[in-house]
Design a protein around this motif. Structure first.
Motif, PDB file in Angstrom:
ATOM      1  N   ILE A 120     -36.515  -4.907  14.940  1.00 28.10           N
ATOM      2  CA  ILE A 120     -36.844  -3.513  14.659  1.00 28.10           C
ATOM      3  C   ILE A 120     -38.275  -3.283  15.130  1.00 28.10           C
ATOM      4  O   ILE A 120     -39.194  -3.970  14.706  1.00 28.10           O
ATOM      5  CB  ILE A 120     -36.739  -3.204  13.141  1.00 28.10           C
ATOM      6  N   ASP A 121     -38.465  -2.307  15.990  1.00 30.87           N
ATOM      7  CA  ASP A 121     -39.778  -1.980  16.553  1.00 30.87           C
ATOM      8  C   ASP A 121     -40.165  -0.581  16.090  1.00 30.87           C
ATOM      9  O   ASP A 121     -39.399   0.367  16.267  1.00 30.87           O
ATOM     10  CB  ASP A 121     -39.708  -2.033  18.074  1.00 30.87           C
ATOM     11  N   SER A 122     -41.346  -0.441  15.507  1.00 32.74           N
ATOM     12  CA  SER A 122     -41.769   0.861  14.980  1.00 32.74           C
ATOM     13  C   SER A 122     -41.905   1.912  16.078  1.00 32.74           C
ATOM     14  O   SER A 122     -41.917   3.102  15.787  1.00 32.74           O
ATOM     15  CB  SER A 122     -43.076   0.731  14.203  1.00 32.74           C
ATOM     16  N   GLY A 123     -41.985   1.490  17.334  1.00 28.04           N
ATOM     17  CA  GLY A 123     -42.106   2.453  18.433  1.00 28.04           C
ATOM     18  C   GLY A 123     -40.808   3.165  18.751  1.00 28.04           C
ATOM     19  O   GLY A 123     -40.816   4.283  19.263  1.00 28.04           O
ATOM     20  N   VAL A 124     -39.669   2.544  18.440  1.00 32.81           N
ATOM     21  CA  VAL A 124     -38.381   3.143  18.790  1.00 32.81           C
ATOM     22  C   VAL A 124     -37.420   3.248  17.609  1.00 32.81           C
ATOM     23  O   VAL A 124     -36.360   3.855  17.733  1.00 32.81           O
ATOM     24  CB  VAL A 124     -37.694   2.356  19.939  1.00 32.81           C
ATOM     25  N   ALA A 125     -37.765   2.671  16.468  1.00 31.55           N
ATOM     26  CA  ALA A 125     -36.882   2.713  15.297  1.00 31.55           C
ATOM     27  C   ALA A 125     -36.849   4.117  14.705  1.00 31.55           C
ATOM     28  O   ALA A 125     -37.722   4.944  14.975  1.00 31.55           O
ATOM     29  CB  ALA A 125     -37.355   1.710  14.249  1.00 31.55           C
TER      30      ALA A 125
ATOM     31  N   ASN B 256     -52.120   2.559  14.010  1.00 26.82           N
ATOM     32  CA  ASN B 256     -51.049   1.578  14.155  1.00 26.82           C
ATOM     33  C   ASN B 256     -49.741   2.100  13.572  1.00 26.82           C
ATOM     34  O   ASN B 256     -49.736   2.955  12.687  1.00 26.82           O
ATOM     35  CB  ASN B 256     -51.423   0.269  13.449  1.00 26.82           C
ATOM     36  N   GLY B 257     -48.645   1.543  14.074  1.00 27.15           N
ATOM     37  CA  GLY B 257     -47.334   1.884  13.551  1.00 27.15           C
ATOM     38  C   GLY B 257     -47.055   1.122  12.266  1.00 27.15           C
ATOM     39  O   GLY B 257     -47.755   0.176  11.916  1.00 27.15           O
ATOM     40  N   SER B 258     -45.990   1.518  11.554  1.00 29.96           N
ATOM     41  CA  SER B 258     -45.602   0.826  10.322  1.00 29.96           C
ATOM     42  C   SER B 258     -44.101   0.939  10.123  1.00 29.96           C
ATOM     43  O   SER B 258     -43.458   1.831  10.658  1.00 29.96           O
ATOM     44  CB  SER B 258     -46.348   1.398   9.117  1.00 29.96           C
ATOM     45  N   LEU B 259     -43.561   0.019   9.333  1.00 28.63           N
ATOM     46  CA  LEU B 259     -42.127  -0.016   9.013  1.00 28.63           C
ATOM     47  C   LEU B 259     -41.941  -0.261   7.527  1.00 28.63           C
ATOM     48  O   LEU B 259     -42.666  -1.072   6.942  1.00 28.63           O
ATOM     49  CB  LEU B 259     -41.440  -1.170   9.741  1.00 28.63           C
ATOM     50  N   ILE B 260     -40.969   0.401   6.932  1.00 28.50           N
ATOM     51  CA  ILE B 260     -40.524   0.073   5.581  1.00 28.50           C
ATOM     52  C   ILE B 260     -39.032  -0.178   5.686  1.00 28.50           C
ATOM     53  O   ILE B 260     -38.266   0.705   6.076  1.00 28.50           O
ATOM     54  CB  ILE B 260     -40.819   1.199   4.575  1.00 28.50           C
ATOM     55  N   LEU B 261     -38.629  -1.413   5.356  1.00 28.43           N
ATOM     56  CA  LEU B 261     -37.224  -1.808   5.448  1.00 28.43           C
ATOM     57  C   LEU B 261     -36.617  -1.888   4.056  1.00 28.43           C
ATOM     58  O   LEU B 261     -37.289  -2.272   3.099  1.00 28.43           O
ATOM     59  CB  LEU B 261     -37.100  -3.167   6.142  1.00 28.43           C
ATOM     60  N   GLU B 262     -35.345  -1.521   3.960  1.00 36.36           N
ATOM     61  CA  GLU B 262     -34.655  -1.531   2.678  1.00 36.36           C
ATOM     62  C   GLU B 262     -33.362  -2.333   2.780  1.00 36.36           C
ATOM     63  O   GLU B 262     -32.342  -1.814   3.224  1.00 36.36           O
ATOM     64  CB  GLU B 262     -34.345  -0.095   2.261  1.00 36.36           C
ATOM     65  N   PRO B 263     -33.383  -3.621   2.393  1.00 36.00           N
ATOM     66  CA  PRO B 263     -32.146  -4.398   2.377  1.00 36.00           C
ATOM     67  C   PRO B 263     -31.213  -3.841   1.305  1.00 36.00           C
ATOM     68  O   PRO B 263     -31.669  -3.477   0.225  1.00 36.00           O
ATOM     69  CB  PRO B 263     -32.589  -5.812   2.039  1.00 36.00           C
TER      70      PRO B 263
ATOM     71  N   LEU C 227     -43.760  -2.770   3.082  1.00 38.40           N
ATOM     72  CA  LEU C 227     -44.423  -2.094   4.197  1.00 38.40           C
ATOM     73  C   LEU C 227     -45.025  -3.141   5.115  1.00 38.40           C
ATOM     74  O   LEU C 227     -45.773  -4.003   4.668  1.00 38.40           O
ATOM     75  CB  LEU C 227     -45.538  -1.178   3.667  1.00 38.40           C
ATOM     76  N   TRP C 228     -44.664  -3.048   6.384  1.00 35.63           N
ATOM     77  CA  TRP C 228     -45.231  -3.965   7.365  1.00 35.63           C
ATOM     78  C   TRP C 228     -45.968  -3.157   8.419  1.00 35.63           C
ATOM     79  O   TRP C 228     -45.455  -2.187   8.959  1.00 35.63           O
ATOM     80  CB  TRP C 228     -44.136  -4.807   8.007  1.00 35.63           C
ATOM     81  N   ALA C 229     -47.186  -3.576   8.695  1.00 39.97           N
ATOM     82  CA  ALA C 229     -48.014  -2.926   9.701  1.00 39.97           C
ATOM     83  C   ALA C 229     -48.858  -4.008  10.362  1.00 39.97           C
ATOM     84  O   ALA C 229     -49.175  -5.015   9.739  1.00 39.97           O
ATOM     85  CB  ALA C 229     -48.909  -1.865   9.063  1.00 39.97           C
ATOM     86  N   PRO C 230     -49.205  -3.828  11.628  1.00 40.34           N
ATOM     87  CA  PRO C 230     -50.014  -4.857  12.291  1.00 40.34           C
ATOM     88  C   PRO C 230     -51.397  -4.936  11.680  1.00 40.34           C
ATOM     89  O   PRO C 230     -51.972  -3.929  11.295  1.00 40.34           O
ATOM     90  CB  PRO C 230     -50.061  -4.387  13.741  1.00 40.34           C
ATOM     91  N   ALA C 231     -51.899  -6.137  11.574  1.00 40.40           N
ATOM     92  CA  ALA C 231     -53.246  -6.338  11.044  1.00 40.40           C
ATOM     93  C   ALA C 231     -54.130  -6.867  12.158  1.00 40.40           C
ATOM     94  O   ALA C 231     -53.668  -7.562  13.053  1.00 40.40           O
ATOM     95  CB  ALA C 231     -53.206  -7.330   9.893  1.00 40.40           C
ATOM     96  N   GLN C 232     -55.385  -6.551  12.092  1.00 42.90           N
ATOM     97  CA  GLN C 232     -56.335  -7.034  13.080  1.00 42.90           C
ATOM     98  C   GLN C 232     -57.203  -8.113  12.459  1.00 42.90           C
ATOM     99  O   GLN C 232     -57.612  -8.004  11.308  1.00 42.90           O
ATOM    100  CB  GLN C 232     -57.236  -5.896  13.554  1.00 42.90           C
ATOM    101  N   SER C 233     -57.468  -9.138  13.243  1.00 47.40           N
ATOM    102  CA  SER C 233     -58.411 -10.156  12.794  1.00 47.40           C
ATOM    103  C   SER C 233     -59.819  -9.614  12.989  1.00 47.40           C
ATOM    104  O   SER C 233     -60.032  -8.604  13.659  1.00 47.40           O
ATOM    105  CB  SER C 233     -58.217 -11.444  13.579  1.00 47.40           C
TER     106      SER C 233
ATOM    107  N   VAL D 118     -45.513  -2.234  15.275  1.00 42.85           N
ATOM    108  CA  VAL D 118     -45.133  -3.467  14.596  1.00 42.85           C
ATOM    109  C   VAL D 118     -43.669  -3.751  14.932  1.00 42.85           C
ATOM    110  O   VAL D 118     -42.856  -2.842  14.991  1.00 42.85           O
ATOM    111  CB  VAL D 118     -45.362  -3.378  13.071  1.00 42.85           C
ATOM    112  N   THR D 119     -43.377  -5.011  15.207  1.00 49.26           N
ATOM    113  CA  THR D 119     -42.006  -5.435  15.479  1.00 49.26           C
ATOM    114  C   THR D 119     -41.635  -6.533  14.503  1.00 49.26           C
ATOM    115  O   THR D 119     -42.360  -7.511  14.370  1.00 49.26           O
ATOM    116  CB  THR D 119     -41.858  -5.956  16.922  1.00 49.26           C
ATOM    117  N   ILE D 120     -40.535  -6.336  13.805  1.00 52.57           N
ATOM    118  CA  ILE D 120     -39.997  -7.360  12.920  1.00 52.57           C
ATOM    119  C   ILE D 120     -38.712  -7.831  13.559  1.00 52.57           C
ATOM    120  O   ILE D 120     -37.787  -7.039  13.756  1.00 52.57           O
ATOM    121  CB  ILE D 120     -39.760  -6.807  11.512  1.00 52.57           C
ATOM    122  N   GLY D 121     -38.681  -9.101  13.921  1.00 49.81           N
ATOM    123  CA  GLY D 121     -37.550  -9.594  14.689  1.00 49.81           C
ATOM    124  C   GLY D 121     -36.888 -10.805  14.078  1.00 49.81           C
ATOM    125  O   GLY D 121     -37.209 -11.224  12.965  1.00 49.81           O
ATOM    126  N   PRO D 122     -35.951 -11.379  14.829  1.00 48.61           N
ATOM    127  CA  PRO D 122     -35.236 -12.568  14.352  1.00 48.61           C
ATOM    128  C   PRO D 122     -36.212 -13.661  13.943  1.00 48.61           C
ATOM    129  O   PRO D 122     -37.205 -13.914  14.608  1.00 48.61           O
ATOM    130  CB  PRO D 122     -34.411 -12.985  15.571  1.00 48.61           C
TER     131      PRO D 122
END
Length: 180
Positions: free
Chosen positions: A43-48, A91-98, A119-125, A153-157
């Motif tokens: 799941i990619d926040s750019g196209v989800a 930055n983009g963000s995703l909230i997933l609901e199993p 909530l998942w969002a990219p973090a910067q070091s 943000v991309t959450i993948g396999p």
């Protein structure tokens, strides 16, 4: 006689405080055993989009609401909320609901473990923040930041998280407080 009554009253008051509920720090949140799962889809926040379905699978054999589900049981969920990265370094963000695990035609309701973030969002070091900083004051910096894009943000396999089983929501709850 009054001294005895006052002493008895204070003794009763002390006993009442001793038997009162423990302070909030003495309570702990206990949830039904969390089941480790891993993502199967990307799941990619750019196209989800909200409502997009994703799949995950259990990584251990688990008993959920009285059903024994083997490792590898497939589960399904939905993208609850998504925002794509945009200019101004947002930055983009995703909230997933199993939602459920499916095994041999049986649908077992689950939800994300409430003790984990949904909530998942990219973090910067610190290095990335320092490298991206332009020491240009005023209007020039504003213009540069306007055209700088944030990261999706991309959450993948292989992404791991936990779910908990939920039974009849009118009679049970996946988490409750207990005193120590």
């Amino acid at each position: 006689m009054n001294i005895q009554r006052i002493t008895l009253f204070f003794a009763a008051l002390c006993a009442a405080f001793a038997l009162a509920a423990p302070p909030a720090s003495a309570w702990s949140l206990v949830c039904v055993a969390a089941i480790p799962v891993t993502m199967l889809d990307s799941i990619d926040s750019g196209v989800a989009y909200p409502g997009q379905r994703f799949r995950f699978k259990t990584t251990i054999t688990a008993r959920v609401n009285g059903h024994l589900l083997p490792a590898g049981t497939i589960g399904y969920g939905y993208v609850r909320e998504v925002s794509a990265a945009s200019n101004r370094d947002r930055n983009g963000s995703l909230i997933l609901e199993p939602r459920e695990l499916v095994y041999r035609g049986m649908h077992v309701q689950v939800m994300a473990d409430p003790r984990e973030s949904s909530l998942w969002a990219p973090a910067q070091s610190l290095t990335e923040k320092a490298a991206g900083y332009l020491p240009i004051p005023g209007l020039i910096r504003t213009v540069v930041n306007t055209v700088r894009d944030g990261k999706n943000v991309t959450i993948g396999p292989g992404f791991n998280f936990h779910v908990v089983g939920i039974a009849d929501i009118t009679t049970s709850q996946p988490c409750h407080k207990i005193g120590r």
